[in-house]
Design an enzyme around this catalytic site. Structure first.
Site, PDB file in Angstrom:
ATOM      1  CE  LYS A 175      95.794  61.493  40.204  1.00  0.00           C
ATOM      2  NZ  LYS A 175      95.746  62.685  39.337  1.00  0.00           N
ATOM      3  CD  GLU A 250     110.208  55.195  33.906  1.00  0.00           C
ATOM      4  OE1 GLU A 250     111.070  56.054  33.589  1.00  0.00           O
ATOM      5  OE2 GLU A 250     110.350  54.000  33.628  1.00  0.00           O
ATOM      6  CB  CYS A 284     109.878  62.312  30.334  1.00  0.00           C
ATOM      7  SG  CYS A 284     109.526  60.828  29.401  1.00  0.00           S
ATOM      8  CD  GLU A 382     111.302  67.504  32.706  1.00  0.00           C
ATOM      9  OE1 GLU A 382     110.757  67.568  33.813  1.00  0.00           O
ATOM     10  OE2 GLU A 382     111.294  66.495  31.990  1.00  0.00           O
TER      11      GLU A 382
END
Ligand code: NAD
Length: 481
Positions: A175, A250, A284, A382
């Site tokens: 997906k 992750e 990331c 982040e």
């Protein structure tokens, strides 16, 4: 090759319209206009894909490793044959510079090559036992693997999400993110064209809370690999826990470059800059923190700003140094972080000005927030934009406290000429990957990748990933006396 403006799911070797006939738009991030319509997957579409993958698994799990390997290697070659097409589509869909997208195609191909190279060589071990016994382990595939990926590197993350599980006999339902799904559909098409049996590789597009949630909840799914935000990751892990299946998480990062005064700054500064501007900071493992020894602070900050000034911004397909962010929402979020830093008295530094013709797009100038305290938002959270937070240290101990001072732990880099210091620090960093006098290293297909803390658990990439996509069966035989 895909050319239609409406993209359907790819299920059981065929393009499949959504059962509910619902569609949603995907946008060009450089111009803010609709690029195409995508099938809006619902539970019924997910069910169709999972059942197709389950049927395919009954055969694929017993297909000889060499057969699987050959298909993976064919896929690697075909991806390279279509390099320019795939790179342009990726650049258009995500906004990333064309040369970065070309690199992503190379890395995607490399995943299939790497896992194709090992598909017929990965097995269990024999275990010595006392007495008349032969003991050995088998590494068996798990079944249908759900792979849910983000929008920032669809080709790379999609490729690793397919190649590793499929290499060891699993089948996949992937997906992609609603913001950027086009190249993962292309991967499914290529898999079909090179001869993967129907149902081994399926792609269902749609919204996270609809198609994504239905996939994680599906009781025929045997493993979930989730790459995305911590917030959604928590939810996905809890859902998977309901039917007790393994999960690879992750998640995000707040990765530091730690620069000592002894470092070769000529080499370090360009890499530090690249680590935060690559993909406009939407990586990331972006080097979003710069932890620098106090006595070289001014030199390093000046060097970073000088390089920021030379960077060219523009639409990805024009191959600039820095493209737009993925959406106006993401741009507003990044600017919000900068406003908070500014209001709390931190020095928010940019070099140059945004060209007026880019005002319509989701562009943000590369930015350095200087002397950001450890507990400030720009250091702890982040941002996912081209923003680097700078802190300084005087001792090695202080450097470590800063580096380990967030809840994340994905990647770290140490820049020093002192070999002992480099290894001493590497051992103490709470981080899934540590680089010494480098950062990132060309896609890192071969290296285990994953996080400590909020960056997640489990490992993708390298041989290590195959351990997560198999389960161990121990067989013990009495050999007679
Ligand atoms: P996101 O968490 O919003 O979405 C990721 C995926 O999850 C998308 O496909 C989305 O549709 C799906 N999703 C959303 N809600 C869901 C639900 N309830 N159930 C199942 N699936 C659902 O993340 P994003 O904004 O697309 O990506 C940015 C994040 O991804 C950042 O935090 C970044 O650090 C992280 N990321 C991590 C890695 C890594 O390998 N560690 C790589 C790239 C990006």
């Amino acid at each position: 090759m895909l050319s239609q403006q409406r993209y359907r799911h790819f299920i059981d070797g065929e393009w499949a319209a959504p059962d509910t006939d619902s569609w949603f738009p995907t946008y060009d991030p450089a111009r803010g206009v609709v690029l195409a319509e995508l099938a809006r997957g619902a539970a019924v579409d997910v069910d169709r894909a999972v059942l197709a993958a389950e049927r395919a698994f009954t055969i694929w799990q017993y297909t000889d490793g060499i057969e699987r390997a050959r298909l993976l290697l064919k896929m690697a070659h075909k991806i390279l044959d279509e390099k320019e097409h795939l790179a342009r589509l990726e650049s258009l869909d995500t906004g990333k510079p064309l040369s970065q997208a070309r690199t992503d195609v190379d890395v995607a191909s490399r995943y299939f090559e790497f896992y194709g190279g090992i598909a017929d060589k990965f097995g269990g071990e024999t275990i010595p036992l006392p007495g008349p016994y032969l003991d050995y382990t088998l590494r068996e595939p798990l079944g249908v693997c759900a792979v849910i990926i983000p929008w920032n590197y669809p080709l790379q993350i999609g490729a690793r999400g397919i190649a590793a599980p499929v290499a060891v006999g699993n089948t996949v339902v992937l997906k992609p993110a609603e913001e950027a799904s086009l190249t993962t559909l292309e991967l499914a098409r290529i898999a079909d064209e090179v001869g993967f049996p129907p149902g081994v590789v399926n792609v269902v597009t749609g919204l996270g809370e609809e198609a994504g949630a239905a996939l994680v909840r599906h009781h025929r799914v045997s493993h979930v690999t989730f790459t995305g935000s911590v917030e959604v990751g928590r939810h996905v892990a809890a859902e998977a826990g309901q039917h007790v299946i393994p999960v690879t998480m992750e998640l995000g990062g707040k990765s530091p470059n730690i620069v000592f005064a002894s470092a070769d700054l000529q080499r370090a500064i360009p890499v530090v800059v690249r680590s935060i501007v690559q993909n406009a900071g939407q990586t990331c493992s972006a080097g979003s923190r710069l932890i620098v020894e106090e006595r070289i602070h001014d030199e390093v900050v000046a060097g970073v700003l000088e390089r920021f000034k030379a960077l060219r911004l523009g639409p990805g397909v024009e191959d600039p140094d820095v493209g737009p962010l993925i959406s106006d929402r993401q741009k507003a979020r990044v600017l919000g972080f900068l406003e908070t830093a500014d209001k709390s008295g931190q020095a928010v530094l940019q070099a140059g000005e945004l060209p007026s013709d880019l005002a319509q797009g989701n562009f943000v100038l590369p930015t350095l927030v200087d002397r950001a305290p450890l507990d400030s938002q720009v250091v702890q959270e982040e941002i996912f934009g081209p923003v680097v937070a700078v802190s300084t240290f005087r001792t090695e101990e202080e450097a470590l406290t800063l580096a380990n001072g967030t809840q994340y732990g994905l990647v770290s880099a140490i820049w020093t000429r002192d070999v002992g210091q480099a290894h001493r620090i590497a051992r103490q960093l709470k981080s899934g990957q540590v680089f010494i006098n480098t950062y990132g290293a060309g896609g890192g297909v071969e290296m285990p990748f994953g996080g400590y803390g909020l960056s997640g658990y489990g490992r993708e990439k390298g041989v290590e990933a195959l351990r997560h996509y198999t389960q161990v069966k121990n067989v013990c035989v009495h050999t007679g006396v």
